[in-house]
Every structure is written in structure tokens, then in C-alpha cells.
Write an enzyme that holds these catalytic residues in place. Structure first.
Site, PDB file in Angstrom:
ATOM      1  N   LYS A 230       0.794  -1.236   0.000  1.00 25.62           N
ATOM      2  CA  LYS A 230       0.000   0.000   0.000  1.00 25.62           C
ATOM      3  C   LYS A 230       0.828   1.288   0.000  1.00 25.62           C
ATOM      4  CE  LYS A 230      -3.386  -0.970  -0.591  1.00 25.62           C
ATOM      5  NZ  LYS A 230      -3.719  -1.583  -1.923  1.00 25.62           N
ATOM      6  N   ALA A 231       2.072   1.187  -0.457  1.00 23.01           N
ATOM      7  CA  ALA A 231       2.932   2.372  -0.481  1.00 23.01           C
ATOM      8  C   ALA A 231       2.936   3.063  -1.846  1.00 23.01           C
ATOM      9  CB  ALA A 231       4.356   1.977  -0.102  1.00 23.01           C
ATOM     10  N   GLY A 232       2.213   2.505  -2.833  1.00 23.61           N
ATOM     11  CA  GLY A 232       2.223   3.098  -4.172  1.00 23.61           C
ATOM     12  C   GLY A 232       2.860   2.192  -5.214  1.00 23.61           C
TER      13      GLY A 232
ATOM     14  N   HIS B  32       6.958  -7.507  -2.245  1.00 23.67           N
ATOM     15  CA  HIS B  32       6.751  -6.835  -0.956  1.00 23.67           C
ATOM     16  C   HIS B  32       7.691  -7.425   0.099  1.00 23.67           C
ATOM     17  CE1 HIS B  32       3.409  -4.491  -2.266  1.00 23.67           C
ATOM     18  NE2 HIS B  32       2.511  -5.443  -2.268  1.00 23.67           N
TER      19      HIS B  32
ATOM     20  N   ARG C 262       6.016   4.963   2.063  1.00 35.45           N
ATOM     21  CA  ARG C 262       4.900   5.896   2.350  1.00 35.45           C
ATOM     22  C   ARG C 262       4.833   6.100   3.854  1.00 35.45           C
ATOM     23  NH1 ARG C 262      -1.392   4.824   0.398  1.00 35.45           N
ATOM     24  NH2 ARG C 262      -2.071   6.991   0.692  1.00 35.45           N
TER      25      ARG C 262
ATOM     26  N   SER D 147      -4.385   2.895   4.561  1.00 40.36           N
ATOM     27  CA  SER D 147      -4.605   2.278   3.251  1.00 40.36           C
ATOM     28  C   SER D 147      -4.630   0.752   3.373  1.00 40.36           C
ATOM     29  CB  SER D 147      -3.503   2.728   2.293  1.00 40.36           C
ATOM     30  OG  SER D 147      -3.709   2.193   1.018  1.00 40.36           O
TER      31      SER D 147
ATOM     32  N   PHE E 175      -4.037   9.675 -10.566  1.00 40.77           N
ATOM     33  CA  PHE E 175      -4.974   8.848  -9.787  1.00 40.77           C
ATOM     34  C   PHE E 175      -6.311   8.651 -10.524  1.00 40.77           C
ATOM     35  CE2 PHE E 175      -8.411   8.437  -6.693  1.00 40.77           C
ATOM     36  CZ  PHE E 175      -7.983   7.356  -5.951  1.00 40.77           C
TER      37      PHE E 175
ATOM     38  N   MET F  50      -5.934   6.356 -13.562  1.00 41.92           N
ATOM     39  CA  MET F  50      -5.690   4.958 -13.187  1.00 41.92           C
ATOM     40  C   MET F  50      -6.921   4.329 -12.538  1.00 41.92           C
ATOM     41  SD  MET F  50      -1.734   4.805 -11.881  1.00 41.92           S
ATOM     42  CE  MET F  50      -1.882   3.112 -11.295  1.00 41.92           C
TER      43      MET F  50
ATOM     44  N   ARG G  94      -8.383   4.029  -3.883  1.00 40.93           N
ATOM     45  CA  ARG G  94      -9.321   4.518  -2.876  1.00 40.93           C
ATOM     46  C   ARG G  94      -9.347   6.038  -2.835  1.00 40.93           C
ATOM     47  NH1 ARG G  94      -9.169   5.636   2.566  1.00 40.93           N
ATOM     48  NH2 ARG G  94      -6.906   5.700   2.323  1.00 40.93           N
TER      49      ARG G  94
ATOM     50  N   GLY H  66      -5.797   7.998  -2.722  1.00 39.59           N
ATOM     51  CA  GLY H  66      -4.531   8.447  -3.296  1.00 39.59           C
ATOM     52  C   GLY H  66      -4.026   9.760  -2.722  1.00 39.59           C
TER      53      GLY H  66
HETATM   54  P1  A3P Z   1      -5.127   4.778  -0.722  1.00 39.68           P
HETATM   55  O1  A3P Z   1      -5.727   3.529  -0.162  1.00 39.68           O
HETATM   56  O2  A3P Z   1      -4.633   5.695   0.356  1.00 39.68           O
HETATM   57  O3  A3P Z   1      -6.008   5.475  -1.684  1.00 39.68           O
HETATM   58  P2  A3P Z   1      -0.300  -0.261  -3.670  1.00 39.68           P
HETATM   59  O4  A3P Z   1      -0.336  -0.116  -5.150  1.00 39.68           O
HETATM   60  O5  A3P Z   1       1.059  -0.341  -3.101  1.00 39.68           O
HETATM   61  O6  A3P Z   1      -1.228  -1.325  -3.211  1.00 39.68           O
HETATM   62  O7  A3P Z   1      -0.835   1.131  -3.062  1.00 39.68           O
HETATM   63  C1  A3P Z   1      -2.188   1.508  -3.182  1.00 39.68           C
HETATM   64  C2  A3P Z   1      -2.325   2.918  -2.686  1.00 39.68           C
HETATM   65  O8  A3P Z   1      -1.730   3.800  -3.659  1.00 39.68           O
HETATM   66  C3  A3P Z   1      -3.789   3.342  -2.572  1.00 39.68           C
HETATM   67  O9  A3P Z   1      -3.807   4.344  -1.553  1.00 39.68           O
HETATM   68  C4  A3P Z   1      -4.033   3.928  -3.954  1.00 39.68           C
HETATM   69  O10 A3P Z   1      -5.158   4.758  -4.042  1.00 39.68           O
HETATM   70  C5  A3P Z   1      -2.735   4.697  -4.140  1.00 39.68           C
HETATM   71  N1  A3P Z   1      -2.473   5.016  -5.545  1.00 39.68           N
HETATM   72  C6  A3P Z   1      -2.387   4.173  -6.587  1.00 39.68           C
HETATM   73  N2  A3P Z   1      -2.193   4.853  -7.731  1.00 39.68           N
HETATM   74  C7  A3P Z   1      -2.136   6.159  -7.397  1.00 39.68           C
HETATM   75  C8  A3P Z   1      -1.947   7.362  -8.149  1.00 39.68           C
HETATM   76  N3  A3P Z   1      -1.821   7.359  -9.462  1.00 39.68           N
HETATM   77  N4  A3P Z   1      -1.934   8.535  -7.470  1.00 39.68           N
HETATM   78  C9  A3P Z   1      -2.090   8.552  -6.123  1.00 39.68           C
HETATM   79  N5  A3P Z   1      -2.275   7.445  -5.364  1.00 39.68           N
HETATM   80  C10 A3P Z   1      -2.294   6.260  -5.997  1.00 39.68           C
END
Ligand code: A3P
Length: 299
Positions: free
Chosen positions: A51-53, A113, A135, A143, A235, A238, A261, A263
Site C-alpha cells: 500500500k505504499a504506491g 513486498h 509511504r 490504506s 490517480f 488509473m 481509494r 490516493g
Molecule cells: P489509498 O488507499 O490511500 O487510496 P499499492 O499499489 O502499493 O497497493 O498502493 C495503493 C495505494 O496507492 C492506494 O492508496 C491507492 O489509491 C494509491 N495510488 C495508486 N495509484 C495512485 C496514483 N496514481 N496517485 C495517487 N495514489 C495512488
């Protein structure tokens, strides 16, 4: 069986201790093959705590290298088939190792991971490039909580306060966030092929971070192309893109929470109570007292 039946029939896994971290079977059942994975020198390992992006940076890298292969690749293959999840073993899919072994592209983009000490040694032996995204702990915890609510393949988070305690105790899948982010940070001191990125920097200025990525990767991607990629990985774009929003994964219940969710940086403020925040800050200070690593929890 339709989607709703499938979701209600799935029983969530339980955590167990594996090589010193908390794990679930889908990331350990293929362990011998994961550890023996043969990396190639031009492989790029995308490493993150969950969940870090991960998906965001994976898609950026995918477009930097392969958008020139034409639109079909982008519209027909979900991101998890283009960037295999190395340690993953999910029903109905080849293992992450098989997917990586069969990737026709060069370089191969591979996601993990795993904490730094469990990364297959061939990546280090081959001096592969590693892109790590970190993150801030508070947004990461939030997240991860929502992800575990909606993903029936993950242990039940129960409720926010229980899950936050689990995060602080390092009992979430893939172990403690603290050790994960610090482990790669320390590794970077002796292994120069790690590009350490922050989710907060990506939100603040995606274009700048794409430019830094290009320098690390030795790519001379023209500015117009970089701008196209920055826009295409926004965001909102995507979230609407079926190939990047995980809507094709049956165990994820988007009625509970979408994968893409919010972002945002700072959503933790909508979840932490004042008492939880004080307790978290105190605990965080202890856990992070020996590192130079700094995070921003707001922009
Ligand atoms: P949130 O749950 O805070 O929205 P991972 O890909 O490591 O599982 O991370 C998912 C997290 O990254 C989610 O966070 C998701 O919304 C966010 N995310 C994915 N793509 C993004 C983007 N283009 N811009 C901002 N946040 C993004």
C-alpha cells in the site's frame, strides 16, 4: 458461481510466523522457487511495503519502457501480468515466478513486498536496479486497513483500532512497516543501485519524480513523453483504467472499498483519534530512533 457468491464463499487466511515475519500461505507456498529465482542484470525490482504506491510506480515504469510497444499491451493486459508479483501464488494464475520467467520484455519489471533480508539473492548478485517506494506510516496503515477490508484473500482486519494495533505490533502481512522501510534505507548505504522514493513526493510533483526515475534508470525519455506518462498515471485516470484499478480481481470487493481509494497524503487524519495519534507518535519515536529516514505526514 457469480462474483457475490464467490466473495462470500472465500474464507480469509490466518497469519503465521514465517522467517521471522507475519505471512499468509499465498506468499510462502512457492518459497523454494522464489528464493532460487534467477534474476538477470537488467531486471528491475519494484519493492515496497504493501500500500505504499506499488501499482502507481509499476505503471509509470511500464509506460516508460513499453508504451512504444503500442496501445494493445496497455488495454489488454492487467498490470499484475505485466509486472509479476514475485512471491505471489494466487488461484487461477501462474505463480509470480512463472510469470516473471516467461516475461518476453526486456527489462523485466518485477514486484515484491518482501523485506530486504528475504529478497532472493540473485537480485543482489546481478546488481539489479531496485526501485523502492516508501509511504508515511500513518497513511500506509490506513490504506492497508481498507485494503484488508475489501480483499478477501487477506486476513480480516476486524476494525480500525484492532488493525492499527496490529500495524504497530508488526503483525500485518509482510511484517513490520518500520523494519521494511528502514531495511531498504540501510541497504542503500552499501548497495548503490537502489532508488529510494517517497509516495508523498510522488503526490507533490509526479513529473519531478518521473524525471528522477529516468536519471536513475539511464533513460533519456523526452519531456513530452514524460508529461504524457505523468498525466496517464494520474490517480483519476488509473482509477478508471480496468488494467490498473484491479477491478478484474475476483477476491476484491469494490463494494467495501475500491483498490484506488483516495490516493492522498494526510487521509490518516480522518481515521486516527487524538488518543491513537498520541500513542502512535510515541511508539513511532521509539521504533525509528536509530534511523535518519524522515517522512512527511502532510503536504
Ligand atoms: P489509498 O488507499 O490511500 O487510496 P499499492 O499499489 O502499493 O497497493 O498502493 C495503493 C495505494 O496507492 C492506494 O492508496 C491507492 O489509491 C494509491 N495510488 C495508486 N495509484 C495512485 C496514483 N496514481 N496517485 C495517487 N495514489 C495512488
Amino acid at each position: 458461481m457469480d462474483g457475490a457468491d464467490l466473495l462470500s464463499s472465500v474464507s480469509r487466511p490466518e497469519y503465521f510466523d514465517f522467517e521471522g515475519i507475519s505471512m499468509i500461505p499465498c506468499f510462502t507456498l512457492n518459497w523454494a522457487n522464489v528464493q532460487n529465482f534467477q534474476a538477470r542484470p537488467d531486471d528491475i525490482l519494484i519493492a515496497t511495503y504493501p500500500k505504499a504506491g506499488t501499482t502507481w510506480v509499476s505503471y509509470i515504469l511500464e509506460l516508460l519502457y513499453f508504451s512504444k510497444m503500442g496501445p494493445e499491451r496497455q488495454t489488454s493486459l492487467p498490470i499484475y501480468l505485466r509486472v509479476p508479483f514475485l512471491e505471489g501464488l494466487f488461484p487461477g494464475l501462474p505463480t509470480g515466478v512463472e510469470l516473471a520467467d516467461k516475461l518476453p520484455t526486456s527489462p523485466r519489471l518485477i514486484k515484491t513486498h518482501l523485506p530486504v533480508q528475504l529478497v532472493p539473492k540473485s537480485f543482489w548478485e546481478q546488481n539489479c536496479r531496485v526501485v523502492y517506494v516508501a509511504r508515511n506510516a500513518k497513511d500506509n496503515a490506513v490504506s492497508y486497513f481498507h485494503f484488508d477490508r475489501m480483499n478477501m484473500g487477506q486476513p480480516d482486519p476486524v476494525d480500525w483500532s484492532t488493525d492499527l494495533q496490529k500495524f504497530m505490533d508488526g503483525r500485518k502481512v509482510f511484517g513490520p512497516w518500520y523494519d521494511h522501510v528502514c531495511g531498504y534505507w540501510e541497504k542503500k548505504q552499501t548497495y548503490s543501485n537502489i532508488h529510494y522514493m517517497f509516495f508523498e513526493d510522488m503526490v507533490e510533483d509526479t513529473g519531478r519524480e518521473v524525471e528522477h526515475l529516468c536519471s536513475f534508470l539511464g533513460l533519456s525519455t523526452p519531456i513530452e513523453e514524460r508529461e504524457r506518462i505523468t498525466k496517464g498515471t494520474h490517480f483519476n485516470t488509473m482509477k478508471l483504467n480496468k488494467m490498473t484499478n484491479y477491478s478484474t480481481v475476483p477476491v476484491m470487493d469494490f463494494k467495501v472499498s475500491p483498490f484506488m481509494r483516495k490516493g492522498k497524503v494526510g487521509d490518516w487524519k480522518n481515521h486516527f483519534t487524538v488518543a491513537q495519534n498520541e500513542q502512535f507518535d510515541e511508539h513511532y519515536k521509539q521504533k525509528m530512533k536509530n534511523t535518519t529516514l524522515q517522512f512527511r505526514t502532510e503536504l
